[in-house]
Scaffold this motif. Structure first.
Motif, PDB file in Angstrom:
ATOM      1  N   GLU A 266     -76.904   9.368 119.948  1.00  0.00           N
ATOM      2  CA  GLU A 266     -75.453   9.357 119.699  1.00  0.00           C
ATOM      3  C   GLU A 266     -75.136   8.509 118.469  1.00  0.00           C
ATOM      4  N   TYR A 267     -75.775   7.344 118.379  1.00  0.00           N
ATOM      5  CA  TYR A 267     -75.526   6.453 117.239  1.00  0.00           C
ATOM      6  C   TYR A 267     -75.957   7.093 115.928  1.00  0.00           C
TER       7      TYR A 267
ATOM      8  N   TYR B 118     -73.598   9.878 114.980  1.00  0.00           N
ATOM      9  CA  TYR B 118     -72.344   9.326 114.447  1.00  0.00           C
ATOM     10  C   TYR B 118     -72.543   8.811 113.021  1.00  0.00           C
TER      11      TYR B 118
ATOM     12  N   GLU C 185     -69.534  -1.044 117.691  1.00  0.00           N
ATOM     13  CA  GLU C 185     -70.300  -0.790 118.923  1.00  0.00           C
ATOM     14  C   GLU C 185     -71.789  -0.681 118.614  1.00  0.00           C
ATOM     15  N   ILE C 186     -72.124   0.049 117.536  1.00  0.00           N
ATOM     16  CA  ILE C 186     -73.522   0.227 117.149  1.00  0.00           C
ATOM     17  C   ILE C 186     -74.128  -1.115 116.731  1.00  0.00           C
TER      18      ILE C 186
ATOM     19  N   ASN D 254     -64.392  -0.284 117.293  1.00  0.00           N
ATOM     20  CA  ASN D 254     -64.725   1.011 116.700  1.00  0.00           C
ATOM     21  C   ASN D 254     -66.220   1.298 116.867  1.00  0.00           C
ATOM     22  N   LYS D 255     -66.586   2.501 116.527  1.00  0.00           N
ATOM     23  CA  LYS D 255     -67.959   2.963 116.778  1.00  0.00           C
ATOM     24  C   LYS D 255     -68.979   2.148 115.979  1.00  0.00           C
ATOM     25  N   ILE D 256     -68.675   1.811 114.768  1.00  0.00           N
ATOM     26  CA  ILE D 256     -69.610   1.036 113.943  1.00  0.00           C
ATOM     27  C   ILE D 256     -69.856  -0.331 114.587  1.00  0.00           C
TER      28      ILE D 256
ATOM     29  N   ASN E 144     -78.845   5.377 123.850  1.00  0.00           N
ATOM     30  CA  ASN E 144     -77.703   5.847 123.047  1.00  0.00           C
ATOM     31  C   ASN E 144     -78.071   6.100 121.581  1.00  0.00           C
TER      32      ASN E 144
ATOM     33  N   GLU F 123     -70.684  10.089 109.715  1.00  0.00           N
ATOM     34  CA  GLU F 123     -69.915   9.128 108.909  1.00  0.00           C
ATOM     35  C   GLU F 123     -70.427   9.110 107.473  1.00  0.00           C
TER      36      GLU F 123
END
Length: 147
Positions: free
Chosen positions: A30-31, A34, A6-7, A2-4, A27, A38
């Protein structure tokens, strides 16, 4: 992933050296976007939960108030019922003639028994004894209800 996650992984990798840091920096917008989205989503969810809690707290307060009112009502009804269950016949003024219960009332009872049941009741003492026994029995039945 998931994105979290990934960060988190990109942040950890950025600490390994400049090459990985450059990827993280590329990035970063983008982070951040996001994470801000969130954060906003979670804040709204929390606000909604807080509203639900307030509604439930208000409902609980109303239920407690209703319960208190009901308890008071039941207590009053119990006291009224207890008062209504008490039987006390009229008393003879100053115990004249040695009577506890009013002599005229005893005489009315005697006449009613003779009239209603065609039964001769000549002893006022017996009538008074029965009436006093009824009072005592009624007083001794507290909490037992009508028998």
């Amino acid at each position: 992933m998931n994105k979290i996650d990934e960060i988190k992984l990109a942040l950890l990798a950025s600490k390994l050296g400049p090459m990985y840091k450059a990827d993280f920096d590329a990035n970063a917008h983008e982070y951040i976007a996001y994470l801000l989205e969130e954060n906003e989503r979670l804040r709204k969810q929390l606000d909604g939960t807080a509203d639900v809690i307030k509604v439930k707290e208000n409902a609980l307060t109303q239920l407690k108030d209703a319960n208190d009112e009901l308890a008071t009502f039941i207590s009053q009804q119990a006291m009224e019922l207890e008062e209504a269950r008490k039987i006390e016949f009229p008393r003879q003024m100053e115990g004249r003639g040695g009577w506890k219960i009013d002599y005229n009332f005893i005489e009315q009872i005697q006449q009613e028994v003779e009239h209603a049941f065609a039964h001769d009741v000549s002893s006022f003492e017996q009538i008074e004894a029965v009436l006093l026994a009824i009072e005592n029995l009624a007083a001794g039945q507290e909490g037992e209800g009508n028998q």
